[in-house]
Design an enzyme around this catalytic site. Structure first.
Site, PDB file in Angstrom:
ATOM      1  N   ARG A 116      -9.630   3.695  -8.010  1.00 57.42           N
ATOM      2  CA  ARG A 116      -8.884   3.622  -6.748  1.00 57.42           C
ATOM      3  C   ARG A 116      -9.876   3.397  -5.618  1.00 57.42           C
ATOM      4  O   ARG A 116     -10.921   4.039  -5.575  1.00 57.42           O
ATOM      5  CB  ARG A 116      -8.122   4.924  -6.495  1.00 57.42           C
ATOM      6  CG  ARG A 116      -7.129   5.274  -7.581  1.00 57.42           C
ATOM      7  CD  ARG A 116      -5.883   4.448  -7.461  1.00 57.42           C
ATOM      8  NE  ARG A 116      -5.137   4.450  -8.726  1.00 57.42           N
ATOM      9  CZ  ARG A 116      -4.287   3.503  -9.069  1.00 57.42           C
ATOM     10  NH1 ARG A 116      -4.062   2.486  -8.275  1.00 57.42           N
ATOM     11  NH2 ARG A 116      -3.652   3.564 -10.208  1.00 57.42           N
ATOM     12  N   GLU A 175       0.838  -1.213   0.000  1.00 58.80           N
ATOM     13  CA  GLU A 175       0.000   0.000   0.000  1.00 58.80           C
ATOM     14  C   GLU A 175       0.868   1.257   0.000  1.00 58.80           C
ATOM     15  O   GLU A 175       0.613   2.206  -0.746  1.00 58.80           O
ATOM     16  CB  GLU A 175      -0.920   0.031   1.224  1.00 58.80           C
ATOM     17  CG  GLU A 175      -1.922  -1.105   1.324  1.00 58.80           C
ATOM     18  CD  GLU A 175      -2.968  -1.120   0.215  1.00 58.80           C
ATOM     19  OE1 GLU A 175      -3.023  -0.167  -0.578  1.00 58.80           O
ATOM     20  OE2 GLU A 175      -3.704  -2.108   0.136  1.00 58.80           O
ATOM     21  N   ASN A 232       1.217   4.004  -3.064  1.00 62.27           N
ATOM     22  CA  ASN A 232       0.958   5.442  -2.897  1.00 62.27           C
ATOM     23  C   ASN A 232       2.076   6.285  -3.505  1.00 62.27           C
ATOM     24  O   ASN A 232       1.816   7.298  -4.158  1.00 62.27           O
ATOM     25  CB  ASN A 232       0.811   5.792  -1.410  1.00 62.27           C
ATOM     26  CG  ASN A 232      -0.593   5.520  -0.900  1.00 62.27           C
ATOM     27  OD1 ASN A 232      -1.497   5.186  -1.656  1.00 62.27           O
ATOM     28  ND2 ASN A 232      -0.769   5.674   0.406  1.00 62.27           N
TER      29      ASN A 232
END
Lengths: 102, 145
Positions: free
Chosen positions: B103, B45, B49
């Site tokens: 997303r 994650e 990002n």
């Protein structure tokens, strides 16, 4: 990442295997959408996740994207056999309230 | 105590490498499969990002630093990219600054849920640093399989 599909009666089955992340999601979107387009008119699409050995929130975005596409065709989406990691990601994200697990 | 530092380009194929490298680093602490899975997901994650939000349309460096202290793993993921103007908003479940791109807006929520400790510092135009920690065996018995 592999994607295989078959249809039985009114059900489309999509089998995903490998690691569903930012790297693989783009290609999977195109391939899954092509199969969905070819099977528009069936009533349900079952995504089998048994072979998915890793999934993060990019996978959530992928599944919700396919849910929206199937919905536009009037098709129901269901999830089957997520492993423990995928199940945790799906549960935390509340995906099952939108796409039930069978 | 042990330490490692890893510097990778913000390419999506490096995500697999980054999460597996951190998993390999923490192995001497004997994590359960469930703990290992949590750590790999959280690292994925944080790196996603950086790739998607910090450096949109370009490649630049992402730095991962890991440290083990007793049975705790500390992970820092930093970039020198775009930065986050409103961190409170970014941490809101389902919020995404890229609504047209499928997303989920769950990246930070998953990092917070899967790890024991979590914090994020960011400055627009300067970059973002995410700090996470995982204490192993914190709920021994519940998932020690």
């Amino acid at each position: 990442m592999k994607l295989q599909s078959c249809s039985r009666g009114q059900d489309l089955y999509i089998y995903l295997s490998g690691e569903l992340d930012e790297c693989s999601a783009r290609e999977m979107r195109v391939r899954a959408d092509r199969i969905i387009d070819e099977h528009a008119g069936l009533s349900r699409a079952v995504f089998n996740l048994a072979g998915v050995k890793f999934m993060d929130s990019t996978g959530i975005g992928f599944l919700i994207g396919r849910y929206k596409k199937l919905k536009s065709y009037g098709m129901t989406m269901l999830l089957e056999n997520p492993d423990r990691n995928a199940d945790k990601v799906l549960s935390v994200s509340g995906v099952y309230s939108l796409i039930p697990k069978i | 105590m042990n330490k490692m530092q890893l510097k990778i380009l913000s390419r999506s194929e490096n995500e697999t490498f980054a999460r597996n490298a951190v998993a390999a680093f923490v192995l001497p602490l004997n994590p359960t499969l469930s703990e290992l899975s949590d750590i790999k997901t959280a690292v994925s994650e944080a790196v996603t990002n950086c790739i998607v939000h910090a450096y949109p349309g370009r490649e630049d460096w992402i730095t991962l630093e890991c440290e083990t202290e007793g049975n705790t793993l500390h992970i820092t993921v930093s970039d020198s990219g775009k930065g986050i103007a409103d961190i409170t908003q970014a941490l809101t479940p389902f919020y995404t600054s890229l609504p047209g791109e499928e997303r989920s807006g769950m990246g930070f929520t998953i990092m917070q849920t899967f790890m024991t400790g979590f914090s994020v510092e960011s400055a627009p135009g300067v970059g973002t640093t995410v700090k996470m920690s995982k204490t192993l065996g914190a709920r021994a018995g519940s998932d020690a399989q």
